[in-house]
Design an enzyme around this catalytic site. Structure first.
Site, PDB file in Angstrom:
ATOM      1  N   GLU A  52       0.631 -10.591   2.869  1.00 47.06           N
ATOM      2  CA  GLU A  52       0.217  -9.391   1.852  1.00 47.06           C
ATOM      3  C   GLU A  52       0.817  -8.168   1.997  1.00 47.06           C
ATOM      4  O   GLU A  52       1.009  -7.507   3.006  1.00 47.06           O
ATOM      5  CB  GLU A  52      -1.377  -9.117   2.063  1.00 47.06           C
ATOM      6  CG  GLU A  52      -1.961  -8.313   1.239  1.00 47.06           C
ATOM      7  CD  GLU A  52      -3.649  -7.994   1.815  1.00 47.06           C
ATOM      8  OE1 GLU A  52      -4.365  -8.508   2.076  1.00 47.06           O
ATOM      9  OE2 GLU A  52      -3.613  -6.419   1.682  1.00 47.06           O
ATOM     10  N   GLU A 100      -8.031  -0.131  13.351  1.00 47.45           N
ATOM     11  CA  GLU A 100      -7.799  -1.657  13.520  1.00 47.45           C
ATOM     12  C   GLU A 100      -8.146  -1.855  15.129  1.00 47.45           C
ATOM     13  O   GLU A 100      -7.683  -1.124  15.812  1.00 47.45           O
ATOM     14  CB  GLU A 100      -6.557  -2.141  13.275  1.00 47.45           C
ATOM     15  CG  GLU A 100      -6.053  -1.832  11.782  1.00 47.45           C
ATOM     16  CD  GLU A 100      -6.738  -2.656  10.609  1.00 47.45           C
ATOM     17  OE1 GLU A 100      -7.220  -3.741  11.360  1.00 47.45           O
ATOM     18  OE2 GLU A 100      -6.390  -2.604   9.614  1.00 47.45           O
ATOM     19  N   ARG A 107       4.716  -2.296   5.687  1.00 48.33           N
ATOM     20  CA  ARG A 107       4.608  -3.622   5.336  1.00 48.33           C
ATOM     21  C   ARG A 107       5.905  -4.254   4.310  1.00 48.33           C
ATOM     22  O   ARG A 107       6.321  -4.990   4.519  1.00 48.33           O
ATOM     23  CB  ARG A 107       3.145  -4.181   4.935  1.00 48.33           C
ATOM     24  CG  ARG A 107       2.087  -4.344   5.735  1.00 48.33           C
ATOM     25  CD  ARG A 107       1.483  -5.367   5.667  1.00 48.33           C
ATOM     26  NE  ARG A 107       0.266  -5.549   6.696  1.00 48.33           N
ATOM     27  CZ  ARG A 107      -0.875  -5.775   6.304  1.00 48.33           C
ATOM     28  NH1 ARG A 107      -1.139  -6.418   5.196  1.00 48.33           N
ATOM     29  NH2 ARG A 107      -1.963  -5.636   7.313  1.00 48.33           N
ATOM     30  N   ARG A 141       1.383  -6.939  12.293  1.00 48.69           N
ATOM     31  CA  ARG A 141       1.310  -6.221  10.821  1.00 48.69           C
ATOM     32  C   ARG A 141       0.296  -5.075  10.612  1.00 48.69           C
ATOM     33  O   ARG A 141       0.044  -4.682   9.429  1.00 48.69           O
ATOM     34  CB  ARG A 141       1.079  -7.418   9.804  1.00 48.69           C
ATOM     35  CG  ARG A 141      -0.147  -8.307   9.729  1.00 48.69           C
ATOM     36  CD  ARG A 141       0.113  -9.346   8.730  1.00 48.69           C
ATOM     37  NE  ARG A 141      -1.087 -10.110   9.004  1.00 48.69           N
ATOM     38  CZ  ARG A 141      -2.236 -10.164   8.080  1.00 48.69           C
ATOM     39  NH1 ARG A 141      -2.059  -9.363   7.256  1.00 48.69           N
ATOM     40  NH2 ARG A 141      -3.048 -11.274   8.396  1.00 48.69           N
ATOM     41  N   HIS A 142      -0.480  -4.664  11.598  1.00 49.77           N
ATOM     42  CA  HIS A 142      -1.544  -3.813  11.344  1.00 49.77           C
ATOM     43  C   HIS A 142      -1.159  -2.613  12.292  1.00 49.77           C
ATOM     44  O   HIS A 142      -0.955  -2.748  13.540  1.00 49.77           O
ATOM     45  CB  HIS A 142      -2.812  -4.378  11.807  1.00 49.77           C
ATOM     46  CG  HIS A 142      -3.393  -5.270  10.766  1.00 49.77           C
ATOM     47  ND1 HIS A 142      -3.461  -6.612  11.079  1.00 49.77           N
ATOM     48  CD2 HIS A 142      -4.144  -5.250   9.766  1.00 49.77           C
ATOM     49  CE1 HIS A 142      -3.729  -7.262  10.005  1.00 49.77           C
ATOM     50  NE2 HIS A 142      -4.449  -6.347   9.355  1.00 49.77           N
ATOM     51  N   ARG A 186      -6.625   3.585   9.616  1.00 49.95           N
ATOM     52  CA  ARG A 186      -7.484   2.551   9.845  1.00 49.95           C
ATOM     53  C   ARG A 186      -7.657   2.304  11.342  1.00 49.95           C
ATOM     54  O   ARG A 186      -6.980   1.952  12.124  1.00 49.95           O
ATOM     55  CB  ARG A 186      -6.713   1.191   9.659  1.00 49.95           C
ATOM     56  CG  ARG A 186      -6.412   1.277   7.908  1.00 49.95           C
ATOM     57  CD  ARG A 186      -7.530   0.663   7.068  1.00 49.95           C
ATOM     58  NE  ARG A 186      -7.342   1.108   5.504  1.00 49.95           N
ATOM     59  CZ  ARG A 186      -7.035   0.145   4.644  1.00 49.95           C
ATOM     60  NH1 ARG A 186      -7.129  -1.179   5.011  1.00 49.95           N
ATOM     61  NH2 ARG A 186      -6.855   0.516   3.478  1.00 49.95           N
ATOM     62  N   SER A 191      -2.926  -4.619  -2.516  1.00 54.20           N
ATOM     63  CA  SER A 191      -4.013  -5.323  -2.956  1.00 54.20           C
ATOM     64  C   SER A 191      -4.621  -4.370  -4.144  1.00 54.20           C
ATOM     65  O   SER A 191      -4.067  -3.069  -4.046  1.00 54.20           O
ATOM     66  CB  SER A 191      -5.399  -4.907  -2.013  1.00 54.20           C
ATOM     67  OG  SER A 191      -5.572  -6.020  -0.893  1.00 54.20           O
TER      68      SER A 191
HETATM   69  P1  ATP Z   1      -6.149  -5.791   4.001  1.00 55.72           P
HETATM   70  O1  ATP Z   1      -6.731  -4.413   4.495  1.00 55.72           O
HETATM   71  O2  ATP Z   1      -5.927  -5.486   2.612  1.00 55.72           O
HETATM   72  O3  ATP Z   1      -7.274  -6.724   3.987  1.00 55.72           O
HETATM   73  P2  ATP Z   1      -4.866  -7.371   5.580  1.00 55.72           P
HETATM   74  O4  ATP Z   1      -3.632  -7.634   5.543  1.00 55.72           O
HETATM   75  O5  ATP Z   1      -5.580  -6.849   6.959  1.00 55.72           O
HETATM   76  O6  ATP Z   1      -4.915  -6.250   4.271  1.00 55.72           O
HETATM   77  P3  ATP Z   1      -7.235  -9.036   5.775  1.00 55.72           P
HETATM   78  O7  ATP Z   1      -7.979  -9.452   4.620  1.00 55.72           O
HETATM   79  O8  ATP Z   1      -8.025  -7.673   6.485  1.00 55.72           O
HETATM   80  O9  ATP Z   1      -5.927  -8.543   5.250  1.00 55.72           O
HETATM   81  O10 ATP Z   1      -7.047  -9.865   6.809  1.00 55.72           O
HETATM   82  C1  ATP Z   1      -6.341 -10.829   6.292  1.00 55.72           C
HETATM   83  C2  ATP Z   1      -6.266 -11.830   7.490  1.00 55.72           C
HETATM   84  O11 ATP Z   1      -5.537 -11.208   8.627  1.00 55.72           O
HETATM   85  C3  ATP Z   1      -7.766 -12.021   8.368  1.00 55.72           C
HETATM   86  O12 ATP Z   1      -8.258 -13.287   7.775  1.00 55.72           O
HETATM   87  C4  ATP Z   1      -7.526 -12.058   9.758  1.00 55.72           C
HETATM   88  O13 ATP Z   1      -7.218 -13.343  10.053  1.00 55.72           O
HETATM   89  C5  ATP Z   1      -6.217 -11.127   9.866  1.00 55.72           C
HETATM   90  N1  ATP Z   1      -6.560  -9.837  10.179  1.00 55.72           N
HETATM   91  C6  ATP Z   1      -7.058  -8.884   9.848  1.00 55.72           C
HETATM   92  N2  ATP Z   1      -7.107  -7.878  10.511  1.00 55.72           N
HETATM   93  C7  ATP Z   1      -6.518  -8.133  11.558  1.00 55.72           C
HETATM   94  C8  ATP Z   1      -6.412  -7.321  12.744  1.00 55.72           C
HETATM   95  N3  ATP Z   1      -6.422  -6.108  13.050  1.00 55.72           N
HETATM   96  N4  ATP Z   1      -5.247  -7.903  13.503  1.00 55.72           N
HETATM   97  C9  ATP Z   1      -5.025  -9.290  13.504  1.00 55.72           C
HETATM   98  N5  ATP Z   1      -5.637 -10.100  12.548  1.00 55.72           N
HETATM   99  C10 ATP Z   1      -6.091  -9.617  11.360  1.00 55.72           C
HETATM  100  P1  AMO Z   2      -6.057  -2.744   1.150  1.00 58.51           P
HETATM  101  O1  AMO Z   2      -7.064  -2.422   2.392  1.00 58.51           O
HETATM  102  O2  AMO Z   2      -5.784  -4.019   1.134  1.00 58.51           O
HETATM  103  O3  AMO Z   2      -6.412  -1.979   0.078  1.00 58.51           O
HETATM  104  O4  AMO Z   2      -4.675  -1.707   1.957  1.00 58.51           O
HETATM  105  C1  AMO Z   2      -3.682  -1.843   0.888  1.00 58.51           C
HETATM  106  C2  AMO Z   2      -2.259  -2.250   1.594  1.00 58.51           C
HETATM  107  O5  AMO Z   2      -2.267  -1.532   2.611  1.00 58.51           O
HETATM  108  C3  AMO Z   2      -1.568  -2.228   3.614  1.00 58.51           C
HETATM  109  N1  AMO Z   2      -2.169  -2.156   5.027  1.00 58.51           N
HETATM  110  C4  AMO Z   2      -1.897  -1.999   6.074  1.00 58.51           C
HETATM  111  N2  AMO Z   2      -0.672  -1.683   6.751  1.00 58.51           N
HETATM  112  C5  AMO Z   2      -0.380  -1.512   7.853  1.00 58.51           C
HETATM  113  N3  AMO Z   2      -1.325  -1.270   8.879  1.00 58.51           N
HETATM  114  C6  AMO Z   2      -2.627  -1.733   8.482  1.00 58.51           C
HETATM  115  N4  AMO Z   2      -3.427  -1.598   9.324  1.00 58.51           N
HETATM  116  C7  AMO Z   2      -3.025  -1.851   6.887  1.00 58.51           C
HETATM  117  N5  AMO Z   2      -3.974  -2.212   6.199  1.00 58.51           N
HETATM  118  C8  AMO Z   2      -3.511  -2.335   5.095  1.00 58.51           C
HETATM  119  C9  AMO Z   2      -1.373  -3.490   3.097  1.00 58.51           C
HETATM  120  C10 AMO Z   2      -2.268  -3.718   2.147  1.00 58.51           C
HETATM  121  O6  AMO Z   2      -1.992  -4.489   1.094  1.00 58.51           O
HETATM  122  N6  AMO Z   2      -7.939   0.792  -1.805  1.00 58.51           N
HETATM  123  C11 AMO Z   2      -7.290  -0.444  -1.788  1.00 58.51           C
HETATM  124  C12 AMO Z   2      -6.159  -0.488  -2.539  1.00 58.51           C
HETATM  125  C13 AMO Z   2      -6.595  -0.638  -3.965  1.00 58.51           C
HETATM  126  O7  AMO Z   2      -7.376  -1.701  -4.592  1.00 58.51           O
HETATM  127  O8  AMO Z   2      -5.875   0.335  -4.898  1.00 58.51           O
HETATM  128  C14 AMO Z   2      -7.135  -0.907  -0.233  1.00 58.51           C
HETATM  129  O9  AMO Z   2      -6.861   0.145   0.559  1.00 58.51           O
HETATM  130  O10 AMO Z   2       0.056  -3.469   2.755  1.00 58.51           O
END
Ligand code: ATP
Ligand code: AMO
Length: 466
Positions: A389, A240, A440, A246-247, A238, A392
C-alpha cells in the site's frame, strides 16, 4: 581569485588547463615519491596524482604530508588537467589531475566507523564475491543508520535524496496546475485523527495533546473553510510499536483533499492522473538518479498502465479465492494477501500499480463515507505498488450527526475533536481525498527492501538518533 571547478566538469575538453577543486579524499594510495588520491564530490570522482619532481613543484615534504592524509578529509587541489596514458579505473571522470598543490581544509578521523567505499558497494558485487568464496563487506543497516552522515555520501543515497526532492516537486507541480492550494496544517493537536494506539502523546502548555497522525482533520476543515482543493506535504507521526520494513514513526505525508460533484471516482481519477504523471516524470527526468540507485540496488522499472486499473475489494477477494486464498470478505487484507493480490494482478493485467476500492466499512477510519447501496462497504480505496500500500483515500462523511456517531463507535473521545465535528454544522460540501507516504512511494517505485533507505534520518520504534 581563482574559480572553483566542479569535479563533474573535469573532462577531456579542458585538458591542459589549471584548475582549483575542492572535494573529499575518497581513497588514496602511497608509493615512493608518488601519491594517488581519488577525490570525490557528491557522486563524481577524479584521480589526482602528486608526483615528486622539480617540474611538478611537488616536494619531498609535500609527499610526506600527503602520506598522512585520511579518507573523507576535505582537500583543495590545484593542478593541471591531463589525459592519462591508460584509462583510469573506478573513477567517474576520465581525466587526471597532475597535482601542484594540495591543502587539507578539514581532516576526518583516521579510523572511520564506516567507509564510503564499503557503504557504496553494489548488492550485485557483494553477491558475486560471496559466491566465489571471497570475503565481502556488507555494511548492515544499523551501522549505516548509526553513521548516517557518512552513509548519505554514497551515490545511491545521494540519488535517493535527489529523487525524493524531485518527486515532491512533480506532486506539487501537477496539483498546482489543477488549481489546488498548498496548505500547512498544525501538527500539535488536541485529539487523534486516525484513532487507535499509534499516537504520540505529549503535554501542550499543561494540556494533554498529541502529534498529528495525519493532516486529516484540518485538511477537511480547510474544505469547510471553502478552500475547495488543497494539498499538503508535511510530517506525519505514528507511534508504531512493531518493527517492519515499511513503517516509520515519522514520515512525510503527501495529502490531498477536494470537493467532489457526486462520486468518489473523481478522487480516484485524480490519483490516476497525478501518479501516472509522477511516475512518467521520474522515468523521464530522473534517469541519472534511477541509474545510481539501480547500480547499488538493482530493480526492474515499475510496470504501470496509462489508465490505472481499478478493482473493487469484492473483485480482489474473488481473485484471491480463485487462487486458493480465503479471506474475510468484510475484513482487511493482511500483508500476505496484499502481496498475493499484487502478484495475481500483475499476471492478469500486467501492471504493478493499481487501485482497490469499495473497502468494507468496518476496516476504515470513522470519517469514511459508506456506500449508498450497501453500508457494509465504503466509498474508499487503497492504492498499491508491487503488492504494498502507498495510498489510502475516501469520500468523507459531511453530516455532523453521523460523523459524531461514527467517531463514538470507533472509541474516539469526541470532546477532543469537537471543533472538527462543529465545522460540519456550518455547512460542508461533499468532499474526499487521500494520503500517500512519500518514503513508501520512493521505496516501492525503486523496488527497495526497506523504508529506512528512503528516509534522510529515519525514526522507527528503536531509533531517535541521529
Ligand atoms: P495504513 O496506516 O494505511 O493502514 P499500513 O500499510 O500500515 O497503512 P495497515 O492496514 O495498518 O496498513 O496494515 C496492513 C497490514 O500490515 C496489517 O494487516 C499488518 O499485518 C501489517 N502491519 C500493520 N502495522 C504494522 C506494523 N507496525 N508492523 C508490522 N506490520 C504491520
Ligand atoms: P493512512 O493511515 O493509510 O491514511 O496513511 C496514508 C499513507 O501513509 C503511509 N503510511 C506510512 N508510511 C510510513 N510509515 C508509516 N508508519 C506509515 N503509515 C502510513 C502509507 C499510507 O498509505 N488520513 C488518511 C488518508 C486519507 O484518507 O486522506 C490516512 O492517514 O503510504
Amino acid at each position: 581569485g581563482k574559480k572553483w571547478t566542479e569535479v563533474s566538469k573535469l573532462v577531456e575538453e579542458i585538458a591542459g588547463s589549471e584548475v582549483l577543486i575542492r572535494g573529499r579524499v575518497h581513497t588514496y594510495r602511497v608509493q615512493p615519491s608518488i601519491v594517488f588520491v581519488i577525490l570525490r564530490q557528491s557522486g563524481s570522482t577524479v584521480q589526482c596524482v602528486a608526483k615528486q619532481s622539480e617540474e611538478t613543484n611537488v616536494s619531498v615534504n609535500m609527499i610526506k604530508y600527503l602520506e598522512k592524509l585520511s579518507c573523507e578529509s576535505i582537500v583543495d587541489v590545484i593542478g593541471a588537467v591531463v589525459l592519462p596514458k591508460d584509462p583510469v579505473k573506478g573513477t567517474t571522470q576520465q581525466v587526471e589531475i597532475q597535482v601542484r598543490k594540495l591543502y587539507c581544509v578539514n581532516k576526518a578521523l583516521t579510523r572511520l566507523p564506516v567507509s564510503v567505499e564499503d557503504a557504496a558497494r553494489s548488492e550485485v558485487d557483494i553477491k558475486k564475491y560471496l559466491e566465489t568464496g571471497r570475503r565481502a563487506v556488507r555494511v548492515n543497516q544499523d551501522t549505516r543508520l548509526n553513521h548516517r552522515v557518512i552513509d548519505l555520501r554514497t551515490p545511491a543515497n545521494q540519488a535517493i535524496v535527489a529523487l525524493k526532492s524531485k518527486l515532491v516537486n512533480f506532486f506539487s507541480e501537477n496539483l498546482l496546475s489543477k488549481d489546488f492550494v498548498n496548505i500547512f496544517t498544525p501538527k500539535l493537536l488536541a485529539g487523534s485523527s486516525e484513532g487507535g494506539s499509534a499516537v504520540f502523546r505529549l503535554e501542550y502548555q499543561g494540556q494533554p495533546a498529541c502529534l498529528a497522525q495525519s493532516p486529516q482533520l484540518h485538511k477537511q476543515m480547510a474544505i469547510c473553510g471553502d478552500l475547495r482543493r488543497v494539498f499538503e506535504i508535511g510530517p506525519v507521526f505514528r507511534a508504531e510499536k512493531s518493527f517492519s520494513h515499511r513503517h516509520l514513526c515519522e514520515f512525510v505525508g503527501l495529502d490531498v483533499e477536494m470537493e467532489i460533484d457526486k462520486h468518489y471516482s473523481e478522487i480516484m481519477d485524480l490519483v490516476d492522473e497525478l501518479f501516472v504523471f509522477i511516475f512518467t516524470s521520474l522515468n523521464n527526468k530522473c534517469k541519472k538518479e534511477l541509474e545510481a540507485i539501480g547500480k547499488q540496488y538493482p530493480f526492474q522499472p515499475l510496470k504501470f498502465l496509462e489508465k490505472t486499473l481499478r478493482l473493487t475489494f469484492e473483485e480482489g477477494v474473488q481473485m484471491l479465492k480463485e487462487a486458493g486464498v480465503e479471506i474475510d470478505p468484510l475484513g482487511d487484507l493482511n500483508t500476505e494477501s496484499e502481496r498475493k493480490l499484487g502478484q495475481l494482478v500483475l499476471e492478469k493485467y500486467n501492471t504493478e500499480f493499481y487501485i482497490l476500492h469499495r473497502f468494507p466499512t468496518a476496516v476504515r477510519p470513522f470519517y469514511t463515507m459508506t456506500c449508498v447501496d450497501n453500508p457494509l462497504y465504503s466509498n474508499s480505496f487503497d492504492v498499491f505498488i508491487r503488492g504494498e500500500e502507498i495510498i489510502s483515500g475516501a469520500q468523507r462523511i459531511h453530516t455532523p450527526e453521523l460523523l459524531e456517531q461514527r467517531a463514538r463507535e470507533h472509541g474516539i473521545d469526541v470532546k477532543t475533536i469537537s471543533t472538527y465535528i462543529d465545522s460540519f454544522r456550518y455547512g460542508a460540501p461533499p468532499h474526499g481525498g487521500f494520503g500517500a507516504g512519500l518514503e513508501r512511494v520512493v521505496m516501492l517505485f525503486c523496488g527497495l527492501n526497506n523504508i529506512r533507505k528512503t528516509s534522510l534520518f529515519p525514526r522507527d520504534p528503536q531509533r531517535l538518533a541521529p
